[in-house]
Scaffold this motif. Structure first.
Motif, short mmCIF file in Angstrom:
data_model
loop_
_atom_site.label_atom_id
_atom_site.label_comp_id
_atom_site.label_asym_id
_atom_site.label_seq_id
_atom_site.Cartn_x
_atom_site.Cartn_y
_atom_site.Cartn_z
N ASP A 24 0.81 -1.23 0.00
CA ASP A 24 0.00 0.00 0.00
C ASP A 24 0.84 1.27 0.00
OD1 ASP A 24 -2.27 -1.57 0.03
OD2 ASP A 24 -2.38 -1.61 2.23
N ALA A 25 1.93 1.28 0.72
CA ALA A 25 2.71 2.51 0.90
C ALA A 25 3.65 2.79 -0.26
CB ALA A 25 3.52 2.43 2.19
N ILE A 26 3.60 2.04 -1.32
CA ILE A 26 4.54 2.21 -2.42
C ILE A 26 4.16 3.40 -3.28
CG2 ILE A 26 3.43 0.79 -4.19
CD1 ILE A 26 6.25 -0.47 -4.60
N LEU A 27 5.16 4.07 -3.84
CA LEU A 27 4.96 5.22 -4.72
C LEU A 27 5.35 4.81 -6.14
CD1 LEU A 27 6.54 8.01 -2.49
CD2 LEU A 27 4.13 7.37 -2.65
N LEU A 28 4.54 5.17 -7.11
CA LEU A 28 4.78 4.84 -8.51
C LEU A 28 4.95 6.13 -9.31
CD1 LEU A 28 2.07 2.06 -9.01
CD2 LEU A 28 4.49 1.77 -8.45
N GLY A 29 5.74 6.05 -10.36
CA GLY A 29 5.94 7.23 -11.20
C GLY A 29 6.83 6.96 -12.39
N HIS A 30 7.36 8.03 -12.97
CA HIS A 30 8.23 7.96 -14.14
C HIS A 30 9.54 8.68 -13.83
CE1 HIS A 30 4.23 7.25 -15.86
NE2 HIS A 30 4.84 6.62 -16.85
N TYR A 31 10.56 8.32 -14.57
CA TYR A 31 11.87 8.94 -14.40
C TYR A 31 12.48 9.23 -15.76
CZ TYR A 31 14.23 4.65 -15.82
OH TYR A 31 14.68 3.58 -16.53
N ARG A 32 13.49 10.09 -15.76
CA ARG A 32 14.25 10.39 -16.97
C ARG A 32 15.70 10.67 -16.58
NH1 ARG A 32 15.35 15.83 -17.70
NH2 ARG A 32 14.22 17.25 -16.30
N LEU A 33 16.61 10.42 -17.52
CA LEU A 33 18.02 10.67 -17.32
C LEU A 33 18.40 12.00 -17.95
CD1 LEU A 33 19.51 7.14 -18.10
CD2 LEU A 33 19.08 8.13 -15.87
N SER A 34 19.28 12.73 -17.28
CA SER A 34 19.73 14.02 -17.78
C SER A 34 21.22 14.14 -17.54
CB SER A 34 18.99 15.17 -17.07
OG SER A 34 19.51 16.42 -17.46
N GLN A 35 21.95 14.54 -18.58
CA GLN A 35 23.40 14.73 -18.47
C GLN A 35 23.72 16.20 -18.68
OE1 GLN A 35 25.75 12.24 -21.01
NE2 GLN A 35 27.64 12.62 -19.90
N ASP A 36 24.27 16.83 -17.64
CA ASP A 36 24.57 18.26 -17.68
C ASP A 36 25.90 18.50 -18.38
OD1 ASP A 36 22.24 18.62 -16.32
OD2 ASP A 36 23.21 18.74 -14.35
N THR A 37 26.25 19.77 -18.46
CA THR A 37 27.51 20.14 -19.12
C THR A 37 28.72 19.69 -18.31
OG1 THR A 37 27.37 22.30 -18.01
CG2 THR A 37 26.46 22.12 -20.25
N ASP A 38 28.54 19.42 -17.02
CA ASP A 38 29.66 18.96 -16.19
C ASP A 38 29.84 17.45 -16.24
OD1 ASP A 38 27.34 18.36 -14.94
OD2 ASP A 38 27.87 19.22 -12.99
N ASN A 39 29.17 16.80 -17.22
CA ASN A 39 29.28 15.35 -17.43
C ASN A 39 28.80 14.55 -16.23
OD1 ASN A 39 30.34 15.58 -20.04
ND2 ASN A 39 32.43 15.75 -19.27
N GLN A 40 27.90 15.11 -15.45
CA GLN A 40 27.29 14.39 -14.35
C GLN A 40 25.89 13.96 -14.75
OE1 GLN A 40 27.41 16.78 -10.82
NE2 GLN A 40 29.60 16.53 -10.51
N THR A 41 25.63 12.66 -14.67
CA THR A 41 24.33 12.11 -15.03
C THR A 41 23.41 12.16 -13.83
OG1 THR A 41 25.37 10.65 -16.65
CG2 THR A 41 23.13 10.12 -15.95
#
Length: 437
Positions: A322-339
């Motif tokens: 019951d307590a679980i959370l559902l959703g969507h995610y996305r990946l983003s890579q900035d100019t500092d090469n950190q994902t």
């Protein structure tokens, strides 16, 4: 005659003495060095003689102390490696028993002692207990070697009846061998093995069956579809990678064959006793679980229950927790090469049964609202594993009221309560899916 000879001899002796007196000090020193060299050389040639006997006692003492120091350091290194080996094997045992968080602690302690202890252990069987090919993420073989191996296997393929045979049956059988299937059918079977859950670990296991299966497992189309499944249109160009498989292994991404887990512990002050004599203190422990899926879905759960009981419930999205959370995610890579990973999750909607008992009474209207959580995480690697750590960078709650359309945002401060999430691979997550890749 005799007197003449004696005169000549005496003159020669006087001339030799004069020559000795006329020799320079440099020539005298050279003669002395030559005599010493001859004496040392003759001593070394004699039985029992040697250069070691000519060493002084201080030199022998210094050499002995150096040898003892080196021996002590060697024994310390062996003891440290043996301790790291015990901790690593203990971590493997805990992982097999389902105690994932305890296994992570033992893994960390072992790698702090010897960083490459994983490669110094010879197993009598696979530590995962389910065969070989247990690491497709950590496979860091040189691409040139892999390409040479692939070309070598391709050259060894044989043609029979004008048809390319990927493999040959080891024993004669009246049944149809899998090598009789066309290449297109075999590749479709391999896509089923990978499945929509991107079970690339099973594909690596299948590639170790024979040379023909190794060639099929390195098919660029399979790895291209896997990359499209993870990154979508952002991976249309192969540059700077040399192959789709290299992109899938080296480009930062979240992992799907396990759960990211963090454990938080803190001390909370309790209520004071009735007589005011003492005040209780409580130690609170809870876990955060985050499970990613290749199609962009994500599950998040915060609970005090340990991983051994929670991890099996997160295998699919159709969980009854019951307590679980559902959703969507996305990946983003900035100019500092950190994902970074950004997710929007919400609580599962519960269907409330209609209460017909008081349907004739007027109730005070309840203001309905949608509650969403926005999460930001930084993806990084630690140790010998890749993409196995998530660091909190943002967490907020967005409440939108349906009647007015207004949205209230509450941002939570990222403090010591937000411990990093470490990845724990689960074998049961790489099961046969109902859909091919």
């Amino acid at each position: 005659m005799a007197e003449a000879e004696e005169d000549c001899h005496s003159e020669a002796v006087r001339e030799g003495d004069d020559d000795d007196e006329n020799e320079s000090p440099a020539e005298t020193d050279l003669q002395a060095q030559l005599q010493r060299f001859r004496a040392q050389w003759m001593f070394e040639l004699a039985p029992g003689g040697g250069s070691g006997n000519l060493e002084s006692r201080p030199c022998r003492a210094a050499r002995g102390s150096l040898l003892r120091a080196a021996d002590t350091r060697g024994k310390q290194e062996l003891a440290k490696e043996e301790k790291a080996r015990e901790l690593f094997l203990k971590a493997v045992e805990e992982e097999q028993n389902g105690a994932l968080y305890e296994a992570i602690k033992f893994y960390r302690r072992a790698m702090q002692l010897v960083p490459d202890i994983e490669f110094k252990i010879t197993y009598t069987r696979s530590p995962d207990g389910d065969g070989v090919g247990n690491s497709y993420i950590e496979d860091t073989d040189d691409d040139s070697k892999m390409a040479d191996l692939l070309s070598c296997f391709q050259q060894q393929l044989t043609f029979q009846e004008s048809v390319l045979k990927l493999c040959q049956p080891e024993l004669e059988s009246s049944q149809t061998h899998i090598s009789a299937l066309p290449m297109e059918v075999l590749m479709y079977v391999f896509r089923w093995v990978v499945s929509s859950d991107l079970d690339l670990r099973s594909l690596e296991q299948l590639s170790q069956v024979c040379r023909g299966f190794y060639i099929c497992a390195r098919d660029p189309e399979i790895w291209r579809l896997a990359c499209l499944k993870v990154w979508g249109r952002s991976c249309i160009k192969l540059v700077p990678y040399t192959s789709w498989r290299e992109m899938f292994l080296e480009r930062p991404r979240v992992r799907f064959d396990g759960v990211y887990i963090s454990k938080t512990t803190y001390i909370r002050q309790g209520e004071q006793s009735l007589d005011g004599f003492y005040r209780a203190w409580h130690q609170v422990e809870y876990y955060r679980y985050i499970r990613f899926f290749p199609d962009g879905h994500v599950m998040m759960l915060t609970t005090p229950e340990e991983p051994q009981s929670i991890v099996p419930r997160l295998r699919t999205r159709n969980t009854r927790t019951d307590a679980i959370l559902l959703g969507h995610y996305r990946l983003s890579q900035d100019t500092d090469n950190q994902t970074k990973v950004f997710a929007v999750i919400t609580k599962k909607k519960e269907e409330k049964a209609l209460d017909h008992k008081y349907r004739y009474f007027r109730r005070a209207p309840v203001q309905e609202a949608d509650q969403n959580f926005h999460v930001g995480l930084q993806l990084c690697s630690s140790g010998h594993q890749s993409f196995n750590k998530l660091i909190w960078i943002h967490h907020s709650c967005h409440i939108t009221y349906k009647s007015t359309g207004e949205t209230a945002v509450t941002a939570f401060e990222i403090d010591k309560m937000y411990t990093p999430l470490l990845f724990a691979r689960v074998r049961s997550y790489t099961a046969f899916s109902e859909r091919p890749l």
